[in-house]
Scaffold this motif. Structure first.
Motif, PDB file in Angstrom:
ATOM      1  N   LYS A 302       0.832  -1.202   0.000  1.00  0.00           N
ATOM      2  CA  LYS A 302       0.000   0.000   0.000  1.00  0.00           C
ATOM      3  C   LYS A 302       0.868   1.254   0.000  1.00  0.00           C
ATOM      4  O   LYS A 302       0.635   2.196  -0.777  1.00  0.00           O
ATOM      5  N   LYS A 305       2.555   1.805  -3.362  1.00  0.00           N
ATOM      6  CA  LYS A 305       1.617   2.352  -4.344  1.00  0.00           C
ATOM      7  C   LYS A 305       1.414   3.841  -4.110  1.00  0.00           C
ATOM      8  O   LYS A 305       1.431   4.654  -5.055  1.00  0.00           O
ATOM      9  N   GLU A 306       1.219   4.210  -2.835  1.00  0.00           N
ATOM     10  CA  GLU A 306       1.035   5.630  -2.512  1.00  0.00           C
ATOM     11  C   GLU A 306       2.289   6.430  -2.831  1.00  0.00           C
ATOM     12  O   GLU A 306       2.208   7.561  -3.309  1.00  0.00           O
ATOM     13  N   GLN A 309       2.515   6.922  -6.555  1.00  0.00           N
ATOM     14  CA  GLN A 309       1.556   7.944  -6.989  1.00  0.00           C
ATOM     15  C   GLN A 309       2.045   9.345  -6.590  1.00  0.00           C
ATOM     16  O   GLN A 309       1.978  10.296  -7.387  1.00  0.00           O
ATOM     17  N   GLY A 310       2.555   9.464  -5.329  1.00  0.00           N
ATOM     18  CA  GLY A 310       3.053  10.757  -4.865  1.00  0.00           C
ATOM     19  C   GLY A 310       4.250  11.225  -5.670  1.00  0.00           C
ATOM     20  O   GLY A 310       4.346  12.402  -6.041  1.00  0.00           O
TER      21      GLY A 310
END
Length: 355
Positions: A302, A305-306, A309-310
């Protein structure tokens, strides 16, 4: 955010508008501004140089801020790369660990099931061996009791017949018939003696005293019958004793074998229970480890993934910032170029009011 455009130096509103236009239009606006400056300060020799210097300072400031922001962006991207790499390694390790621990759990579970099955088999065998001991002991006690009774009866009957033979041989049969021994011989002759009926009747008549108390068998027939009966009793007693001794030996051998078997099974049962307990503890620990690893994997996945994306968002923002800064620097450079041209000075002179 540190990636948002930062205010550079203080800009004149007109200059700011000029930077957003083409170089010719920008120069014209700046010249108009300079004419205002010149009209208010006639002593100024060359106001254009003042504006050019201000724009060059602004250009330097924008460039320095770009370098600072570039350094910050590079550090952030290093963090993205380093953290992403560490997370990828952690996720990969967690996946491998989950596979390994799952295989270990499967192996331990199968081993525990086999050990439990073996334990059940040993427990059943142990119970069966103890049951065999119990049944054999009960049978041995029954046989021993029967032999003890047979032995007592045989010894009494053999002694009674011996007394009867002695009494007959001494001619004192009458006195013998009054003894308990005569009753024993009579009972045996009536119930268990294996003789023809005619012989049995003759023997019973003698033992009952119907032949007279002074009866003395001239042919020794009764004496012979008694001696034969005594021999049969002795033989049966001897055979029964041999059979009893054999039964005792067999029982003792069986008890020794069963004792050894039960001892071996008991050791196997204790070892099996210990193994099952240890496997249970190992399985509990591995299942906890598996659960913790799965949770850590989910959290890392998780976060990765964050993070991706960031980082992607920051990269897009940075590209927009670089584009905007490049446009600013280009506008500044072109404006400075225009203002440094000789035509700009002539245009400026024409805009000045006549004396």
């Amino acid at each position: 955010s540190w990636l948002k455009p930062q205010p550079h130096c203080s800009r004149d509103p007109l200059i700011t508008r000029a930077m957003k236009m083409g170089s010719s239009t920008a120069a014209l606006l700046l010249l108009l501004a300079l004419s205002g400056l010149a009209s208010s300060d006639a002593a100024s020799a060359n106001p254009i140089r003042k504006v050019v210097t201000m724009l060059q300072d602004m250009q330097k400031k924008v460039t320095e801020e770009g370098k600072e922001e570039q350094a910050l962006y590079d550090k952030f991207m290093c963090y993205c790369k380093t953290s992403g790499g560490a997370l990828s390694a952690s996720i990969s390790d967690a996946g491998a660990k989950i596979e390994s621990v799952s295989a270990s759990i499967k192996s331990a579970s199968e081993k525990k099931a086999l050990t439990e099955a073996k334990l059940k088999e040993d427990q059943d065998s142990n119970a069966a061996a103890k049951d065999d001991v119990s049944k054999a002991t009960a049978l041995r006690e029954k046989e021993a009791a029967e032999y003890a009774k047979f032995k007592a009866d045989s010894e009494a009957n053999i002694a009674a017949i011996a007394k009867a033979v002695t009494a007959l041989e001494k001619g004192v049969a009458g006195a013998f018939l009054q003894t308990p021994a005569a009753g024993l011989v009579r009972s045996y002759a009536m119930e268990r003696a294996e003789v023809p009926d005619s012989t049995r009747q003759e023997l019973l008549a003698f033992l009952s005293g119907t032949e007279g108390s002074d009866y003395v068998p001239q042919s020794g027939e009764i004496t012979g019958i008694l001696k034969q009966m005594g021999d049969e009793m002795s033989k049966n007693y001897k055979d029964a004793t041999a059979e009893e001794n054999s039964a005792i030996a067999n029982y003792e051998a069986l008890m020794a074998a069963k004792k050894k078997e039960i001892g071996t099974l008991q050791v196997q049962i204790e070892e099996g229970m210990s193994r099952i307990g240890n496997l249970g503890v190992e399985l509990a620990a591995m299942n906890n480890d598996l659960g913790d690893t799965e949770e850590a994997l989910a959290a890392d996945s998780k976060f990765k993934k964050e993070l991706e994306q960031g980082c992607a968002t920051k990269t897009a923002e940075w590209e927009e910032i670089k584009k905007t800064r490049a446009e600013e620097l280009l506008a500044l450079a072109e404006t400075i170029k225009v203002l440094n041209d000789d035509d700009a000075l002539e245009l400026f002179k024409k805009t000045l009011p006549s004396p």
